[in-house]
Design a protein around this motif. Structure first.
Motif, PDB file in Angstrom:
ATOM      1  N   GLY A 160       0.820  -1.207   0.000  1.00 35.04           N
ATOM      2  CA  GLY A 160       0.000   0.000   0.000  1.00 35.04           C
ATOM      3  C   GLY A 160       0.854   1.257   0.000  1.00 35.04           C
ATOM      4  N   ARG A 161       1.967   1.211   0.713  1.00 34.30           N
ATOM      5  CA  ARG A 161       2.868   2.368   0.742  1.00 34.30           C
ATOM      6  C   ARG A 161       3.440   2.637  -0.647  1.00 34.30           C
ATOM      7  NH1 ARG A 161       5.434   5.240   4.846  1.00 34.30           N
ATOM      8  NH2 ARG A 161       6.419   7.044   3.887  1.00 34.30           N
ATOM      9  N   GLN A 162       3.824   1.590  -1.352  1.00 33.87           N
ATOM     10  CA  GLN A 162       4.333   1.760  -2.710  1.00 33.87           C
ATOM     11  C   GLN A 162       3.254   2.303  -3.644  1.00 33.87           C
ATOM     12  OE1 GLN A 162       7.558   1.502  -3.765  1.00 33.87           O
ATOM     13  NE2 GLN A 162       7.893   1.343  -1.550  1.00 33.87           N
ATOM     14  N   LEU A 163       2.031   1.845  -3.457  1.00 33.24           N
ATOM     15  CA  LEU A 163       0.921   2.360  -4.261  1.00 33.24           C
ATOM     16  C   LEU A 163       0.691   3.843  -3.982  1.00 33.24           C
ATOM     17  CD1 LEU A 163      -1.589  -0.600  -3.915  1.00 33.24           C
ATOM     18  CD2 LEU A 163      -0.389   0.086  -5.997  1.00 33.24           C
ATOM     19  N   ALA A 164       0.848   4.230  -2.714  1.00 36.50           N
ATOM     20  CA  ALA A 164       0.669   5.636  -2.360  1.00 36.50           C
ATOM     21  C   ALA A 164       1.695   6.514  -3.059  1.00 36.50           C
ATOM     22  CB  ALA A 164       0.769   5.804  -0.842  1.00 36.50           C
ATOM     23  N   VAL A 165       2.914   6.012  -3.193  1.00 36.01           N
ATOM     24  CA  VAL A 165       3.943   6.760  -3.920  1.00 36.01           C
ATOM     25  C   VAL A 165       3.506   6.972  -5.370  1.00 36.01           C
ATOM     26  CG1 VAL A 165       6.315   6.674  -4.791  1.00 36.01           C
ATOM     27  CG2 VAL A 165       5.823   5.989  -2.431  1.00 36.01           C
ATOM     28  N   SER A 166       2.981   5.917  -5.982  1.00 41.89           N
ATOM     29  CA  SER A 166       2.503   6.033  -7.368  1.00 41.89           C
ATOM     30  C   SER A 166       1.330   7.001  -7.453  1.00 41.89           C
ATOM     31  CB  SER A 166       2.090   4.656  -7.899  1.00 41.89           C
ATOM     32  OG  SER A 166       3.191   3.774  -7.925  1.00 41.89           O
ATOM     33  N   ASP A 167       0.422   6.934  -6.470  1.00 43.37           N
ATOM     34  CA  ASP A 167      -0.723   7.847  -6.444  1.00 43.37           C
ATOM     35  C   ASP A 167      -0.267   9.305  -6.427  1.00 43.37           C
ATOM     36  OD1 ASP A 167      -2.584   5.810  -6.402  1.00 43.37           O
ATOM     37  OD2 ASP A 167      -2.798   5.808  -4.225  1.00 43.37           O
ATOM     38  N   SER A 177      -3.163  23.586  -7.310  1.00 47.55           N
ATOM     39  CA  SER A 177      -3.638  22.839  -6.141  1.00 47.55           C
ATOM     40  C   SER A 177      -5.047  22.317  -6.358  1.00 47.55           C
ATOM     41  CB  SER A 177      -3.584  23.724  -4.898  1.00 47.55           C
ATOM     42  OG  SER A 177      -4.417  24.860  -5.042  1.00 47.55           O
ATOM     43  N   GLU A 178      -5.866  23.080  -7.057  1.00 48.25           N
ATOM     44  CA  GLU A 178      -7.239  22.642  -7.288  1.00 48.25           C
ATOM     45  C   GLU A 178      -7.277  21.444  -8.237  1.00 48.25           C
ATOM     46  OE1 GLU A 178     -11.479  24.841  -8.195  1.00 48.25           O
ATOM     47  OE2 GLU A 178      -9.940  25.699  -6.911  1.00 48.25           O
ATOM     48  N   GLU A 179      -6.417  21.461  -9.264  1.00 47.41           N
ATOM     49  CA  GLU A 179      -6.342  20.311 -10.165  1.00 47.41           C
ATOM     50  C   GLU A 179      -5.840  19.078  -9.426  1.00 47.41           C
ATOM     51  OE1 GLU A 179      -5.399  21.973 -14.619  1.00 47.41           O
ATOM     52  OE2 GLU A 179      -3.848  22.243 -13.111  1.00 47.41           O
ATOM     53  N   GLN A 180      -4.911  19.272  -8.505  1.00 50.06           N
ATOM     54  CA  GLN A 180      -4.408  18.145  -7.721  1.00 50.06           C
ATOM     55  C   GLN A 180      -5.487  17.586  -6.799  1.00 50.06           C
ATOM     56  OE1 GLN A 180      -0.723  19.100  -5.756  1.00 50.06           O
ATOM     57  NE2 GLN A 180       0.390  19.346  -7.672  1.00 50.06           N
ATOM     58  N   LEU A 181      -6.306  18.470  -6.233  1.00 51.10           N
ATOM     59  CA  LEU A 181      -7.421  18.004  -5.404  1.00 51.10           C
ATOM     60  C   LEU A 181      -8.409  17.197  -6.233  1.00 51.10           C
ATOM     61  CD1 LEU A 181      -8.046  21.146  -3.195  1.00 51.10           C
ATOM     62  CD2 LEU A 181      -7.623  18.845  -2.333  1.00 51.10           C
ATOM     63  N   GLN A 182      -8.727  17.703  -7.417  1.00 57.19           N
ATOM     64  CA  GLN A 182      -9.632  16.986  -8.311  1.00 57.19           C
ATOM     65  C   GLN A 182      -9.048  15.623  -8.655  1.00 57.19           C
ATOM     66  OE1 GLN A 182     -10.312  18.946 -12.052  1.00 57.19           O
ATOM     67  NE2 GLN A 182     -10.950  17.045 -13.033  1.00 57.19           N
ATOM     68  N   ALA A 183      -7.757  15.587  -8.978  1.00 56.15           N
ATOM     69  CA  ALA A 183      -7.110  14.320  -9.336  1.00 56.15           C
ATOM     70  C   ALA A 183      -7.077  13.368  -8.151  1.00 56.15           C
ATOM     71  CB  ALA A 183      -5.694  14.583  -9.844  1.00 56.15           C
ATOM     72  N   ALA A 184      -6.835  13.883  -6.939  1.00 54.55           N
ATOM     73  CA  ALA A 184      -6.793  13.028  -5.756  1.00 54.55           C
ATOM     74  C   ALA A 184      -8.116  12.296  -5.560  1.00 54.55           C
ATOM     75  CB  ALA A 184      -6.468  13.858  -4.515  1.00 54.55           C
ATOM     76  N   VAL A 185      -9.210  13.016  -5.761  1.00 53.25           N
ATOM     77  CA  VAL A 185     -10.538  12.402  -5.622  1.00 53.25           C
ATOM     78  C   VAL A 185     -10.795  11.420  -6.758  1.00 53.25           C
ATOM     79  CG1 VAL A 185     -13.012  12.862  -5.657  1.00 53.25           C
ATOM     80  CG2 VAL A 185     -11.487  14.341  -4.337  1.00 53.25           C
ATOM     81  N   ALA A 186     -10.626  11.893  -7.992  1.00 49.90           N
ATOM     82  CA  ALA A 186     -10.966  11.062  -9.149  1.00 49.90           C
ATOM     83  C   ALA A 186     -10.086   9.814  -9.232  1.00 49.90           C
ATOM     84  CB  ALA A 186     -10.849  11.878 -10.430  1.00 49.90           C
ATOM     85  N   LEU A 187      -8.777   9.973  -9.026  1.00 52.67           N
ATOM     86  CA  LEU A 187      -7.876   8.832  -9.165  1.00 52.67           C
ATOM     87  C   LEU A 187      -8.040   7.838  -8.025  1.00 52.67           C
ATOM     88  CD1 LEU A 187      -4.652  10.648 -10.441  1.00 52.67           C
ATOM     89  CD2 LEU A 187      -6.271   9.280 -11.763  1.00 52.67           C
ATOM     90  N   THR A 188      -8.338   8.326  -6.816  1.00 44.22           N
ATOM     91  CA  THR A 188      -8.600   7.405  -5.712  1.00 44.22           C
ATOM     92  C   THR A 188      -9.777   6.505  -6.047  1.00 44.22           C
ATOM     93  OG1 THR A 188      -7.725   8.918  -4.037  1.00 44.22           O
ATOM     94  CG2 THR A 188      -9.237   7.215  -3.276  1.00 44.22           C
ATOM     95  N   VAL A 189     -10.823   7.080  -6.588  1.00 42.68           N
ATOM     96  CA  VAL A 189     -12.022   6.310  -6.926  1.00 42.68           C
ATOM     97  C   VAL A 189     -11.794   5.430  -8.145  1.00 42.68           C
ATOM     98  CG1 VAL A 189     -14.424   6.474  -7.687  1.00 42.68           C
ATOM     99  CG2 VAL A 189     -13.587   7.979  -5.882  1.00 42.68           C
TER     100      VAL A 189
END
Length: 222
Positions: A160-167, A177-189
């Motif tokens: 999971g830690r290695q996956l977090a690095v890739s994320d 920062s707003e694009e990164q927030l959008q990506a954090a939500v979309a890519l997590t899902v």
């Protein structure tokens, strides 16, 4: 740009945009007439974030508003904003306190985090939805008699830690920062089904190496 162009560029219907405006999820445009307003690139970026939260992440309106409020809070650093956005996503059920396995599961999870030296995860503890979801999963494993010791869980945590690095590498491809927030939500899902599928494919590969005859015929006889 006018509302129709904002709708075309974002892929969100005008009726939905008007709803987001009424709910305060999208700031009002610059009024040009009594009935018309103009919108800019900032509105487009915000609309994409709202869409990622609500349409992709299935985040309730109230929770989406909390994320957007955090985004505008200058007292929060970027890490806190990212955490707020991801924590707002729906999670699995939290631990059942009257389950006799819950306390033992919580001790196991705490011991795991301590072994890995994940100090931030320990500090968040009960405030983290993911922490509660992990305690619930470990309690269920224990109740059903399946392996769930610290030694059993540690390889999954390290993966999971290695996956977090890739994320985070993916998220950092975006500049604002707003694009990164959008990506954090979309890519997590959107990457969770990818992870599940790849895990099952890898299981089939490993099973074939261990128990098969060197070639897999799974699914070829249908």
């Amino acid at each position: 740009m006018r509302l129709a162009e904002l709708s075309t560029r974002s892929g969100v219907s005008t009726a939905t945009i008007k709803y987001y405006l009424r709910e305060g999820l999208l700031p009002p445009g610059r009024r040009v007439t009594a009935t018309q307003a103009e919108y800019d690139e900032e509105h487009l970026r915000r609309l994409r974030l709202v869409r990622a939260l609500i349409q992709v992440g299935r985040v309730p309106i109230a929770s989406a508003r909390e994320v957007l409020t955090a985004l505008e809070d200058d007292s929060l650093d970027h890490n806190s904003r990212l955490g707020t956005a991801v924590w707002a996503l729906p999670h699995g059920p939290g631990p059942t306190e009257d389950d006799p396995h819950t306390d033992a599961a919580r001790r196991t999870v705490d011991a795991l985090l301590e072994r890995l030296d994940w100090e931030n995860a320990q500090a968040y503890g009960a405030h983290s939805p993911a922490y509660g979801m992990l305690v619930t999963a470990v309690a269920t494993l224990a109740r059903l008699g399946y392996p769930c010791s610290v030694d059993d869980l540690a390889p999954y945590a390290r993966a999971g830690r290695q996956l977090a690095v890739s994320d985070l590498d993916l998220i950092e491809r975006y500049e604002s920062s707003e694009e990164q927030l959008q990506a954090a939500v979309a890519l997590t899902v959107l990457y969770e089904p990818v992870l599940l599928a790849l895990r099952r494919i890898a299981q089939a590969e490993e099973s074939n190496h261990r128990f098969g005859q060197g070639t897999s015929e799974q699914g070829t006889s249908a």
